[in-house]
Every structure is written in structure tokens, then in C-alpha cells.
Write a protein that holds these residues in place. Sequence first.
Motif, PDB file in Angstrom:
ATOM      1  N   LYS A  69      29.272 120.085 -18.612  1.00 47.89           N
ATOM      2  CA  LYS A  69      28.096 119.841 -19.447  1.00 47.89           C
ATOM      3  C   LYS A  69      27.635 121.052 -20.252  1.00 47.89           C
ATOM      4  N   TRP A  70      28.135 122.247 -19.910  1.00 52.41           N
ATOM      5  CA  TRP A  70      27.718 123.438 -20.656  1.00 52.41           C
ATOM      6  C   TRP A  70      28.941 124.109 -21.236  1.00 52.41           C
ATOM      7  N   ASP A  71      28.883 124.383 -22.537  1.00 50.81           N
ATOM      8  CA  ASP A  71      30.028 124.980 -23.231  1.00 50.81           C
ATOM      9  C   ASP A  71      30.373 126.361 -22.688  1.00 50.81           C
ATOM     10  N   GLY A  72      29.387 127.040 -22.095  1.00 48.40           N
ATOM     11  CA  GLY A  72      29.640 128.386 -21.583  1.00 48.40           C
ATOM     12  C   GLY A  72      30.074 128.415 -20.133  1.00 48.40           C
ATOM     13  N   ALA A  73      30.306 127.254 -19.539  1.00 44.52           N
ATOM     14  CA  ALA A  73      30.591 127.200 -18.107  1.00 44.52           C
ATOM     15  C   ALA A  73      31.892 127.887 -17.730  1.00 44.52           C
ATOM     16  N   ASP A  74      32.812 128.048 -18.692  1.00 45.80           N
ATOM     17  CA  ASP A  74      34.072 128.723 -18.370  1.00 45.80           C
ATOM     18  C   ASP A  74      33.868 130.210 -18.097  1.00 45.80           C
ATOM     19  N   ARG A  75      32.680 130.713 -18.363  1.00 46.30           N
ATOM     20  CA  ARG A  75      32.377 132.118 -18.086  1.00 46.30           C
ATOM     21  C   ARG A  75      31.907 132.335 -16.645  1.00 46.30           C
ATOM     22  N   ILE A  76      31.690 131.253 -15.923  1.00 45.35           N
ATOM     23  CA  ILE A  76      31.179 131.335 -14.558  1.00 45.35           C
ATOM     24  C   ILE A  76      32.323 131.429 -13.558  1.00 45.35           C
ATOM     25  N   ASP A  77      32.166 132.321 -12.594  1.00 48.47           N
ATOM     26  CA  ASP A  77      33.065 132.389 -11.448  1.00 48.47           C
ATOM     27  C   ASP A  77      32.508 131.463 -10.379  1.00 48.47           C
ATOM     28  N   ARG A  78      33.101 130.298 -10.227  1.00 50.03           N
ATOM     29  CA  ARG A  78      32.550 129.279  -9.334  1.00 50.03           C
ATOM     30  C   ARG A  78      32.764 129.604  -7.853  1.00 50.03           C
ATOM     31  N   SER A  79      33.443 130.694  -7.573  1.00 50.99           N
ATOM     32  CA  SER A  79      33.571 131.138  -6.185  1.00 50.99           C
ATOM     33  C   SER A  79      32.432 132.056  -5.782  1.00 50.99           C
ATOM     34  N   ARG A  80      31.563 132.388  -6.747  1.00 49.65           N
ATOM     35  CA  ARG A  80      30.447 133.300  -6.471  1.00 49.65           C
ATOM     36  C   ARG A  80      29.143 132.625  -6.894  1.00 49.65           C
ATOM     37  N   ILE A  81      28.588 131.831  -5.994  1.00 48.24           N
ATOM     38  CA  ILE A  81      27.359 131.086  -6.258  1.00 48.24           C
ATOM     39  C   ILE A  81      26.340 131.413  -5.170  1.00 48.24           C
ATOM     40  N   ALA A  82      25.116 131.665  -5.591  1.00 49.44           N
ATOM     41  CA  ALA A  82      24.002 131.878  -4.659  1.00 49.44           C
ATOM     42  C   ALA A  82      22.829 131.030  -5.105  1.00 49.44           C
ATOM     43  N   MET A  83      21.833 130.936  -4.242  1.00 47.03           N
ATOM     44  CA  MET A  83      20.620 130.184  -4.569  1.00 47.03           C
ATOM     45  C   MET A  83      19.409 130.966  -4.121  1.00 47.03           C
ATOM     46  N   VAL A  84      18.351 130.900  -4.932  1.00 46.91           N
ATOM     47  CA  VAL A  84      17.084 131.568  -4.642  1.00 46.91           C
ATOM     48  C   VAL A  84      15.971 130.567  -4.930  1.00 46.91           C
ATOM     49  N   GLY A  85      14.991 130.475  -4.030  1.00 48.77           N
ATOM     50  CA  GLY A  85      13.880 129.571  -4.271  1.00 48.77           C
ATOM     51  C   GLY A  85      12.572 130.133  -3.768  1.00 48.77           C
ATOM     52  N   GLN A  86      11.477 129.663  -4.373  1.00 48.02           N
ATOM     53  CA  GLN A  86      10.148 130.086  -3.951  1.00 48.02           C
ATOM     54  C   GLN A  86       9.425 128.898  -3.314  1.00 48.02           C
ATOM     55  N   SER A  87       8.737 129.132  -2.203  1.00 44.94           N
ATOM     56  CA  SER A  87       7.989 128.109  -1.506  1.00 44.94           C
ATOM     57  C   SER A  87       8.910 126.955  -1.115  1.00 44.94           C
ATOM     58  N   ILE A  88       8.632 125.716  -1.547  1.00 41.56           N
ATOM     59  CA  ILE A  88       9.519 124.618  -1.191  1.00 41.56           C
ATOM     60  C   ILE A  88      10.911 124.825  -1.765  1.00 41.56           C
ATOM     61  N   GLY A  89      11.012 125.610  -2.849  1.00 46.10           N
ATOM     62  CA  GLY A  89      12.330 125.963  -3.388  1.00 46.10           C
ATOM     63  C   GLY A  89      13.108 126.855  -2.444  1.00 46.10           C
ATOM     64  N   GLY A  90      12.397 127.728  -1.704  1.00 47.17           N
ATOM     65  CA  GLY A  90      13.058 128.534  -0.687  1.00 47.17           C
ATOM     66  C   GLY A  90      13.527 127.682   0.472  1.00 47.17           C
ATOM     67  N   ALA A  91      12.690 126.722   0.864  1.00 45.65           N
ATOM     68  CA  ALA A  91      13.098 125.786   1.904  1.00 45.65           C
ATOM     69  C   ALA A  91      14.314 124.984   1.457  1.00 45.65           C
ATOM     70  N   ALA A  92      14.331 124.604   0.172  1.00 48.98           N
ATOM     71  CA  ALA A  92      15.465 123.850  -0.365  1.00 48.98           C
ATOM     72  C   ALA A  92      16.736 124.691  -0.402  1.00 48.98           C
ATOM     73  N   THR A  93      16.592 126.000  -0.524  1.00 49.19           N
ATOM     74  CA  THR A  93      17.757 126.878  -0.487  1.00 49.19           C
ATOM     75  C   THR A  93      18.467 126.766   0.854  1.00 49.19           C
ATOM     76  N   MET A  94      17.716 126.832   1.931  1.00 48.15           N
ATOM     77  CA  MET A  94      18.308 126.661   3.254  1.00 48.15           C
ATOM     78  C   MET A  94      18.935 125.280   3.397  1.00 48.15           C
ATOM     79  N   ALA A  95      18.219 124.239   2.961  1.00 47.50           N
ATOM     80  CA  ALA A  95      18.731 122.874   3.070  1.00 47.50           C
ATOM     81  C   ALA A  95      20.016 122.695   2.270  1.00 47.50           C
ATOM     82  N   THR A  96      20.073 123.298   1.094  1.00 50.47           N
ATOM     83  CA  THR A  96      21.278 123.194   0.260  1.00 50.47           C
ATOM     84  C   THR A  96      22.458 123.881   0.920  1.00 50.47           C
ATOM     85  N   MET A  97      22.243 125.087   1.449  1.00 50.26           N
ATOM     86  CA  MET A  97      23.343 125.831   2.046  1.00 50.26           C
ATOM     87  C   MET A  97      23.902 125.141   3.282  1.00 50.26           C
ATOM     88  N   VAL A  98      23.033 124.466   4.040  1.00 47.65           N
ATOM     89  CA  VAL A  98      23.510 123.734   5.212  1.00 47.65           C
ATOM     90  C   VAL A  98      24.455 122.611   4.797  1.00 47.65           C
TER      91      VAL A  98
END
Length: 384
Positions: A218-247
Motif C-alpha cells: 500500500k505504500w510506494d516507499g515500503a521497499d525501503r523498510i527492513d521487515r526483519s527489524r520492527i518495533a512498537m511503541v505506545g502511550q497509555s492504552i497504546g502501551g498496553a496494546a504494544t504488549m498485546a501485539t507482541m504476544v
Amino acid sequence: MRHLLAVAAGLAVLAASACSAPAPPRSAAPSATPTGPAILPAPTGAHPVGTTALYLKDTSRRDPWNLDAEARELKVTLWYPTEQRDGQQAPYMTPKESELTLKGGRIGGVPDDTLSKTRTNAVKDAEPTGRDLPLVVLSPGFTKPMNTLTSLAEDLASRGYVVAGIDHTYESHATTLADGRVAECLACDSDADPGFGTGLVAGRAADVSFVLDQLPSKWDGADRIDRSRIAMVGQSIGGAATMATMVKDPRVRAGIDMDGTTYARIPKSGFPRPFMFIGSPPHVPGGGDNSWERDWKLLTGWKRWIVLAGADHQSFTDVPLLAGALGIKPAYGLLPAARGAELTRTYVAAFLDRHLKSKRQPLLDKPSPRYPEVTFCPATCGRS
């Protein structure tokens, strides 16, 4: 424990846990003279910053909040390094989003479009640059649009990251969708329901996984991303969602929870991927929210738990930086807005540089005299 968030005259009526309860009625009048448009701090990295928006539709899921919607629609804002310094400055939010955000936060006495005049540091639709760039997913707090993490997103992009910020539709006061409709906060009427936090973070985890699935096509620039190196950061419920996503999603290699009570249960066998808690004083051990203590024992990989003296739930967002433009005397504790932004940017970037770029970060090993507000837990704060 649900404890009400101290905010500037009600701009964000979230709780210091990941979910919110409505704040009691209060005067909507500002308490000081507005200082003019807010200006976000300049990014600290070497690259100029570009930004663009994607609109995605997950036809495999019905929207959990809008029962009339047969698919889950999401807005994803991307920030990334660019070589382009000139061009149209990206808007912080639209006038309508500003109006609804101020209304939802019970802010009056300033023009409805005040927040749309906030000055950002990114060039709209600039051409991305770089190769093999790590990807960072950002998830905001409940009721807050993704815009409120713009300062952090711009800084990470200037340091060579692609940042994908997700507006979780109907969970904030305003999200503009692909056809121009502005989705308001339908979830706000349900936040006192039993199991609300658990269900909310599960839905956000599904949003994140869908975005990771769709981004390459969906993004023309996506070929610039190294898909083996992904992290997530969230604030408040977004931080809680970070843990839920990683699980649930092994593609997310590392994560940060900024001041959010967690809900997703970590397997009793332990969780080996890198994780960092960064929070305000209520999140010291024994401070009232035991979710971090519970999860800390199950984090079996690299982990840190740091607390910022004088910080408040909003110190990890743009909200304190906006107070002057709204004519509000901040009620954020003792940490000045600019210092809160600096500390958040510095420690988030250090974590990501270590775990996505394999750069040694002594800052994360022990307290630093440059940042005396930072305490490493659980050993040196509260009870362990």
C-alpha cells in the motif's frame, strides 16, 4: 487501580491506567492568555522528515465499535527520512479534528481550529530516502488521535526510522477517513464495561498486524523498510496494546510501554523479546498499578523499567507542548514540557537503536547525570 489523569483543564480525559473514566465537569475557560500557535520541537536526527497518510480497509473484520460498518477502516500516518527540505508543511490536524479534540477535552475560550495551526517539522508527501530502514509502529492513548505523538514520530524519522502511526478508528475524538468522514469516539461510551481494556488491546493488536500485512503493497516507499527489524511503541492504552501485539505477532521484535497499564497476559513460560516500561511516578513498584510488577517477572529477555521524576501521564505525548497555545497553565507535575519531550525522545531512541540497529547504548545500563529525573526500577525505586 483506576486513577484520574491530571490534565491541563481537561484536554485529555484519560486515566493514568490505560483506559479512561470521564473527568468531572469543569470550567472550559483557559486559565492564561494563549501564546500563539504551538511549535513542536525540532527533530534531533540528521535527516529531514517527510510524512504521508494511508487509508486501509480490513474487510475480514467488522468494526468493533460501529455496528453499521462491515469493515474496519484505519488511517495510518507515516513519517520517514527524506532529502527534501522544502515543500508544504504537514498539518498537525485538520480544523475539524481540532474542533472535535477541543470539544472532547472540554477546552473552550480559544478558536476551534487552534490545534490545526500547530507547526510541525515534516514535509507533506516528500519522497523517502534510505534503504533497509527499521520500522516503528506507534499507538496513541485512548481518546487521543495519533497526532498527539507527532513530536516523537518526527524525531524517530529524523534518526533513520520509518514510523507508522495508527489511528484506531472510533477510539479517539477525531479520525478523518479516506472519504473525508470524521469518525468520533464511539468507544468512549463503553470504557466502564467489564473487560473493556482487554478487548480494546486485542482489537488494537489486530489493527497492527493488519497494517504490517498491508504496508508492503500500500505504500510506494515500503521497499525501503527492513521487515526483519520492527518495533512498537505506545502511550497509555497504546502501551498496553504494544504488549498485546507482541504476544500475538512475532514480527514485532521489541516494544515500549509508555505509562500504560497492561492487560494482555504473558505466557507463564515467559516472554523473551526486548521490552521497556517508561512511566510516571505512579508506576513505581507498589505505586498502585501492579500490572508492571506482574509482567516484569515474566519478561525473560532484555528488559528495563524506568520512571521519570515529575512526569505525568501526558508527559510522553505532545499534550504539554500544546498548553501555551490553548492558554492553559499545565497541571502536569514538575516536569517541563520541553524536558519531558527530550527525555521521551532520548530513551525511546536509545532503546530502538540498541534493539533494531544493534548500537551499544550505555544510557540504558545505569542512571546518567545528564538525566537525573530517570530512575531505574525495580531495584532503586519503591519495593522490588
